[in-house]
Design an enzyme around this catalytic site. Sequence first.
Site, PDB file in Angstrom:
ATOM      1  N   GLY A   8       0.837  -1.209   0.000  1.00 16.87           N
ATOM      2  CA  GLY A   8       0.000   0.000   0.000  1.00 16.87           C
ATOM      3  C   GLY A   8       0.862   1.244   0.000  1.00 16.87           C
ATOM      4  N   SER A  10       1.320   3.288  -2.474  1.00 16.06           N
ATOM      5  CA  SER A  10       0.953   4.276  -3.503  1.00 16.06           C
ATOM      6  C   SER A  10       0.377   5.564  -2.925  1.00 16.06           C
ATOM      7  CB  SER A  10      -0.061   3.664  -4.483  1.00 16.06           C
ATOM      8  OG  SER A  10      -1.120   3.041  -3.785  1.00 16.06           O
ATOM      9  N   ASP A  59      -2.246  -7.826  -5.297  1.00 16.23           N
ATOM     10  CA  ASP A  59      -3.268  -7.761  -4.248  1.00 16.23           C
ATOM     11  C   ASP A  59      -2.780  -8.612  -3.080  1.00 16.23           C
ATOM     12  OD1 ASP A  59      -5.453  -8.174  -2.582  1.00 16.23           O
ATOM     13  OD2 ASP A  59      -6.882  -8.396  -4.227  1.00 16.23           O
ATOM     14  N   ASN A  88       1.440  -2.422   5.300  1.00 20.30           N
ATOM     15  CA  ASN A  88       0.651  -1.203   5.492  1.00 20.30           C
ATOM     16  C   ASN A  88      -0.676  -1.214   4.725  1.00 20.30           C
ATOM     17  OD1 ASN A  88       0.398   1.936   5.856  1.00 20.30           O
ATOM     18  ND2 ASN A  88       0.403   1.605   3.634  1.00 20.30           N
ATOM     19  N   TYR A 153     -12.955  -4.143  11.000  1.00 23.74           N
ATOM     20  CA  TYR A 153     -11.646  -3.473  11.033  1.00 23.74           C
ATOM     21  C   TYR A 153     -10.968  -3.686  12.395  1.00 23.74           C
ATOM     22  CZ  TYR A 153      -8.483   0.537  10.073  1.00 23.74           C
ATOM     23  OH  TYR A 153      -7.402   1.369   9.862  1.00 23.74           O
ATOM     24  N   SER A 154     -11.746  -3.609  13.472  1.00 23.12           N
ATOM     25  CA  SER A 154     -11.168  -3.812  14.812  1.00 23.12           C
ATOM     26  C   SER A 154     -10.658  -5.247  14.964  1.00 23.12           C
ATOM     27  CB  SER A 154     -12.216  -3.523  15.899  1.00 23.12           C
ATOM     28  OG  SER A 154     -12.712  -2.216  15.771  1.00 23.12           O
TER      29      SER A 154
HETATM   30  P1  NAP Z   1      -5.169   4.928   2.032  1.00 21.25           P
HETATM   31  O1  NAP Z   1      -4.720   6.330   1.851  1.00 21.25           O
HETATM   32  O2  NAP Z   1      -6.590   4.561   1.764  1.00 21.25           O
HETATM   33  O3  NAP Z   1      -4.186   3.963   1.187  1.00 21.25           O
HETATM   34  C1  NAP Z   1      -4.399   2.596   1.190  1.00 21.25           C
HETATM   35  C2  NAP Z   1      -3.252   1.926   0.487  1.00 21.25           C
HETATM   36  O4  NAP Z   1      -3.442   0.510   0.564  1.00 21.25           O
HETATM   37  C3  NAP Z   1      -3.189   2.278  -0.981  1.00 21.25           C
HETATM   38  O5  NAP Z   1      -1.835   2.363  -1.350  1.00 21.25           O
HETATM   39  C4  NAP Z   1      -3.854   1.082  -1.649  1.00 21.25           C
HETATM   40  O6  NAP Z   1      -3.426   0.846  -2.993  1.00 21.25           O
HETATM   41  C5  NAP Z   1      -3.387  -0.036  -0.739  1.00 21.25           C
HETATM   42  N1  NAP Z   1      -4.195  -1.243  -0.809  1.00 21.25           N
HETATM   43  C6  NAP Z   1      -5.515  -1.381  -0.511  1.00 21.25           C
HETATM   44  N2  NAP Z   1      -5.909  -2.658  -0.716  1.00 21.25           N
HETATM   45  C7  NAP Z   1      -4.803  -3.338  -1.140  1.00 21.25           C
HETATM   46  C8  NAP Z   1      -4.563  -4.677  -1.524  1.00 21.25           C
HETATM   47  N3  NAP Z   1      -5.548  -5.593  -1.512  1.00 21.25           N
HETATM   48  N4  NAP Z   1      -3.316  -5.027  -1.926  1.00 21.25           N
HETATM   49  C9  NAP Z   1      -2.321  -4.108  -1.964  1.00 21.25           C
HETATM   50  N5  NAP Z   1      -2.490  -2.824  -1.612  1.00 21.25           N
HETATM   51  C10 NAP Z   1      -3.722  -2.436  -1.210  1.00 21.25           C
HETATM   52  O7  NAP Z   1      -4.921   4.428   3.535  1.00 21.25           O
HETATM   53  P2  NAP Z   1      -3.985   5.026   4.701  1.00 21.25           P
HETATM   54  O8  NAP Z   1      -4.817   5.929   5.519  1.00 21.25           O
HETATM   55  O9  NAP Z   1      -2.696   5.489   4.168  1.00 21.25           O
HETATM   56  O10 NAP Z   1      -3.808   3.691   5.557  1.00 21.25           O
HETATM   57  C11 NAP Z   1      -2.621   2.908   5.534  1.00 21.25           C
HETATM   58  C12 NAP Z   1      -2.696   1.912   6.669  1.00 21.25           C
HETATM   59  O11 NAP Z   1      -2.828   2.609   7.908  1.00 21.25           O
HETATM   60  C13 NAP Z   1      -3.904   0.977   6.579  1.00 21.25           C
HETATM   61  O12 NAP Z   1      -3.530  -0.313   7.026  1.00 21.25           O
HETATM   62  C14 NAP Z   1      -4.884   1.591   7.553  1.00 21.25           C
HETATM   63  O13 NAP Z   1      -5.788   0.633   8.054  1.00 21.25           O
HETATM   64  C15 NAP Z   1      -3.949   2.140   8.613  1.00 21.25           C
HETATM   65  N6  NAP Z   1      -4.539   3.207   9.400  1.00 21.25           N
HETATM   66  C16 NAP Z   1      -4.925   4.397   8.845  1.00 21.25           C
HETATM   67  C17 NAP Z   1      -5.481   5.367   9.643  1.00 21.25           C
HETATM   68  C18 NAP Z   1      -5.931   6.701   9.110  1.00 21.25           C
HETATM   69  O14 NAP Z   1      -6.553   7.468   9.866  1.00 21.25           O
HETATM   70  N7  NAP Z   1      -5.643   7.061   7.880  1.00 21.25           N
HETATM   71  C19 NAP Z   1      -5.657   5.149  11.023  1.00 21.25           C
HETATM   72  C20 NAP Z   1      -5.256   3.921  11.550  1.00 21.25           C
HETATM   73  C21 NAP Z   1      -4.688   2.979  10.742  1.00 21.25           C
HETATM   74  P3  NAP Z   1      -4.137   1.587  -4.268  1.00 21.25           P
HETATM   75  O15 NAP Z   1      -3.652   2.999  -4.244  1.00 21.25           O
HETATM   76  O16 NAP Z   1      -3.670   0.812  -5.447  1.00 21.25           O
HETATM   77  O17 NAP Z   1      -5.617   1.488  -4.022  1.00 21.25           O
END
Ligand code: NAP
Length: 242
Positions: A8, A10, A59, A88, A153-154
């Site tokens: 993830g 990107s 994926d 991630n 998610y939890s």
């Molecule tokens: P984001 O901006 O939505 O980015 C998600 C990333 O995951 C993207 O790069 C996406 O790729 C990739 N992804 C999704 N499904 C995938 C799959 N099946 N295989 C490979 N890659 C996949 O999310 P983020 O906020 O940066 O979150 C990153 C991590 O932090 C996640 O695990 C999330 O649960 C955790 N997190 C985030 C927050 C928050 O507030 N943002 C809080 C707690 C935890 P594409 O671009 O190709 O779709």
Amino acid sequence: MKYALVTGGSRGIGRAVCVKLAQMGYRIIINYVNNTAEAEKTLELVRQTGQDGEMLKFDVSDYRETRDAIESWESAHTEEYIEVLVNNAGIRRDNVMAFMPEEDWSRVLDITLDGFYNVTQPLLQPMLVHKFGRIINMASVSGLKGMPGQTNYSAAKGGIIAATKALAQEVARKNVTANVIAPGFIKTDMVEGLDEEILKKTIPAQRFGTPEEVAEAVGFLVSPNAGYITGNVISINGGLYT
Ligand code: NAP
């Protein structure tokens, strides 16, 4: 050449982690699943640090696709191994349990938990052989506290915390560490649609965090100075849950 794989990578937190690890001298493998244009932007940012990187689309929830991608990388780099893995990739599909479709339950667990297995298992062996590795898993405050509207998610994030603690004990002897980062609200695409004005009043720091603030903690856990830290959870949440 030292390699780091960020799933993830990107967008959002993953992108900031790619840039941070590039600044630390790693060659970055940027995994993503759909968004080639955004992965290219991350690659450009990585290159602006003076490091190089590459994109690896798969994926994480798909066992065969993940294996094939990792094996093809390994056959092109027979003398090297991936010493840093940041699991991630993640999604959220929120709903109260009473209305949660099976698909939303499964998809969130598959990407987080199967994704952790599918990517970590094949990369672990070379880390053990080389007696050095760093694994960082992105969980969430939801995995510690449990959040209403996020049973899926939890469960996924709580599972990843437990899996990390177990793995850390298996591999510590070989100088491989495994830790968790548990962010609160971080400004990325994932929190789009949430009411920041209302939610930030619930956070002692009175603001959402930035992807770069999360990436700094990843950088520390990867560094040689963090070699005695394993099986831990670092919360980055502005005091939201302690
Ligand atoms: P984001 O901006 O939505 O980015 C998600 C990333 O995951 C993207 O790069 C996406 O790729 C990739 N992804 C999704 N499904 C995938 C799959 N099946 N295989 C490979 N890659 C996949 O999310 P983020 O906020 O940066 O979150 C990153 C991590 O932090 C996640 O695990 C999330 O649960 C955790 N997190 C985030 C927050 C928050 O507030 N943002 C809080 C707690 C935890 P594409 O671009 O190709 O779709």
